[in-house]
Design an enzyme around this catalytic site. Structure first.
Site, short mmCIF file in Angstrom:
data_model
loop_
_atom_site.label_atom_id
_atom_site.label_comp_id
_atom_site.label_asym_id
_atom_site.label_seq_id
_atom_site.Cartn_x
_atom_site.Cartn_y
_atom_site.Cartn_z
CE LYS A 175 10.66 -8.75 -8.89
NZ LYS A 175 10.88 -10.12 -8.38
CD GLU A 250 -4.08 -7.34 -5.50
OE1 GLU A 250 -4.22 -7.24 -4.26
OE2 GLU A 250 -3.70 -8.36 -6.07
CB CYS A 284 -4.38 -10.40 -1.97
SG CYS A 284 -5.08 -10.49 -3.61
CD GLU A 382 -2.46 -9.84 2.95
OE1 GLU A 382 -3.26 -10.13 2.05
OE2 GLU A 382 -1.52 -9.03 2.79
#
Length: 477
Positions: A175, A250, A284, A382
């Site tokens: 997906k 992750e 990331c 983040e």
């Protein structure tokens, strides 16, 4: 390829065929540089997920028993197809993500082609047996896998999951993100042309709460691999828990770059800024907290300001930074910049205003903050945008304490006089990945994080291990 409607974006790829969705809803894919709709992509339903999982389950019985040589040949054929259609892959990623094409080539496409061939070579490890006293240890594929990939490095993460799964003998349902699904369609065409058996690979684009949730909870899925936010990763793990399937994640990061007192300050700061600004900060592993010796802090701020103000925006061949991926992401990043100012950080350059000359497109100014303390929101959360925070430290013990004072542990960086000088610092940082003096990402080494940055590893032999069940055979002594 500029006309993406020529891809099968109105179909799902299930059991080796392009099929209609049971739901049939469409989702627009927008070029973030122009705000124009590139095409409409069909959204799968939970019924479609059931069909894809059934196809993958049926295919696993034979695919899981193929020889490593056969799997490697098919994977190399896929890599050949990726090379043949490299420009299509570049355009698919660049157009939907906004990363300039000249950067997309080496940052998003060339590495995944290499990784596909790397794992083709590693397929032979599945046939390796080991002796442990009177026992024989065998490797077998984990089974049917569900993959949920992100929008920021879509082809990179697609290959990071699909390639080792194919090498191990697993079947899969993938997906992609609704924001950047186009490269997955190119890959499905490449996989189909390469002759992968029906059901081994299935493509079901759609919304996370529908398709992602169905994959994570499905009782016939043996493993789910997710890349995305920590918040969403927690939901995936919760959905997977009742069926006790394997889960790899992750997730987020807020990574530090420690510049040591003996480092080349100019090189270190400029590299650190480029690391954050590349891909418009949507990485990331971005080293978004730059830790600098207090007596060199003012000079570091000056260098960072200069670099940010020299960084070219746009999608042309001279651009370092394109837009961020969407209007929503632009607004999130601008909100963080405003929060940084409100909490007392010094805005050195950049800011929340629209860059001059970029009224079209979701552009954000390359932004540098100074006088940042590690308890500020911009140092804790983040941002996923082109924002770097410079934090001073008085000695190495304080630098390590600041670096490790985070709920994340995905990546880190150290820039020292040389690599040997950096390693003692590296060993004290709580993170799964560390870039030393500008070292590059390595597809043959494990990638993954500590703490709330996830669990499991991708790439390298460790990436293959995630798709393996070990069978211990007790022979007569």
């Amino acid at each position: 390829m500029t006309d993406f409607s020529k891809l099968h974006t109105d179909k799902l790829y299930i059991n080796g065929e392009w099929q209609d969705s049971a739901g049939g809803d469409l989702h627009p894919v927008v070029n973030p540089a122009t705000e124009e709709v590139l095409c409409q992509v069909v959204q799968a339903s939970s019924e479609d997920v059931d069909a894809a999982v059934s196809a993958a389950r049926a295919a696993f019985g034979s695919w899981g028993k193929t020889s490593a040589e056969e799997r490697a040949a098919l994977m190399n054929a896929i890599a050949d197809g990726m090379e043949k259609r490299r420009e299509d892959l570049i355009q698919a990623v660049s157009s939907a993500l906004g990363c300039p094409a000249h950067i997309t080539k080496w940052l998003h496409v060339d590495g995944p082609i290499y990784a596909m061939r790397y794992y083709a070579d590693r397929a032979a490890l599945m046939e390796k047996t080991e002796k442990a006293a009177h026992s024989l240890i065998l490797r077998e594929p984990v089974g049917v896998c569900g993959f949920i990939t992100p929008w920021n490095y879509p082809l990179h993460q697609f290959v990071g999951k699909v390639a080792p799964a194919l090498a191990a003998g697993c079947t899969m349902i993938s997906k992609p993100s609704e924001t950047t699904p186009l490269q997955d369609y190119v890959m499905a065409e490449i996989i189909d042309e390469a002759g992968l058996p029906p059901g081994v690979f299935n493509l079901v684009p759609g919304a996370g709460p529908v398709v992602g949730a169905a994959l994570a909870a499905h009782p016939l899925v043996d493993m789910v691999s997710f890349t995305g936010s920590t918040r969403a990763g927690v939901e995936v793990a919760k959905a997977a828990a009742p069926t006790v399937k394997r889960v790899t994640q992750e997730l987020g990061g807020k990574s530090p770059l420690i510049i040591t007192p003996d480092a080349d300050l100019e090189k270190a700061v400029r590299w650190g800024c480029e690391d954050v600004f590349i891909n418009s900060g949507q990485t990331c592993t971005a080293l978004a907290r730059m830790l600098v010796p207090a007596d060199k802090y003012d000079e570091a701020v000056r260098i960072a300001k200069q670099f940010a103000e020299e960084a070219a925006l746009g999608t042309g061949s001279d651009a370092l930074m394109g837009p961020v991926s969407s209007a929503r992401q632009r607004d999130i990043v601008r909100g963080y910049i405003e929060k940084g100012v409100a909490e007392g950080a010094r805005l050195v350059t950049g800011g929340a205003e629209t860059p001059e000359g970029y009224d079209k497109g979701y552009y954000v100014k390359p932004t540098v903050f100074a006088d940042v303390s590690n308890d500020m929101t911009i140092a804790r959360e983040e941002i996923f945008g082109p924002v770097t925070c410079l934090i001073p430290y008085k000695d190495m013990d304080e630098a390590i304490a600041i670096a490790n004072d985070t709920e994340y542990g995905l990546a880190s960086g150290v820039w020292a006089k040389d690599a040997d000088s950096a390693l003692p610092v590296v060993r004290r940082i709580e993170a799964g990945l560390c870039f030393v003096n500008g070292g590059e990402f390595n597809y043959e080494a494990p990638f993954g994080g500590y703490k709330r940055s996830g669990n499991g590893r991708e790439f390298g032999d460790a990436g293959l291990d995630e798709f393996i069940e070990l069978k211990s055979v007790q022979l007569p002594a």
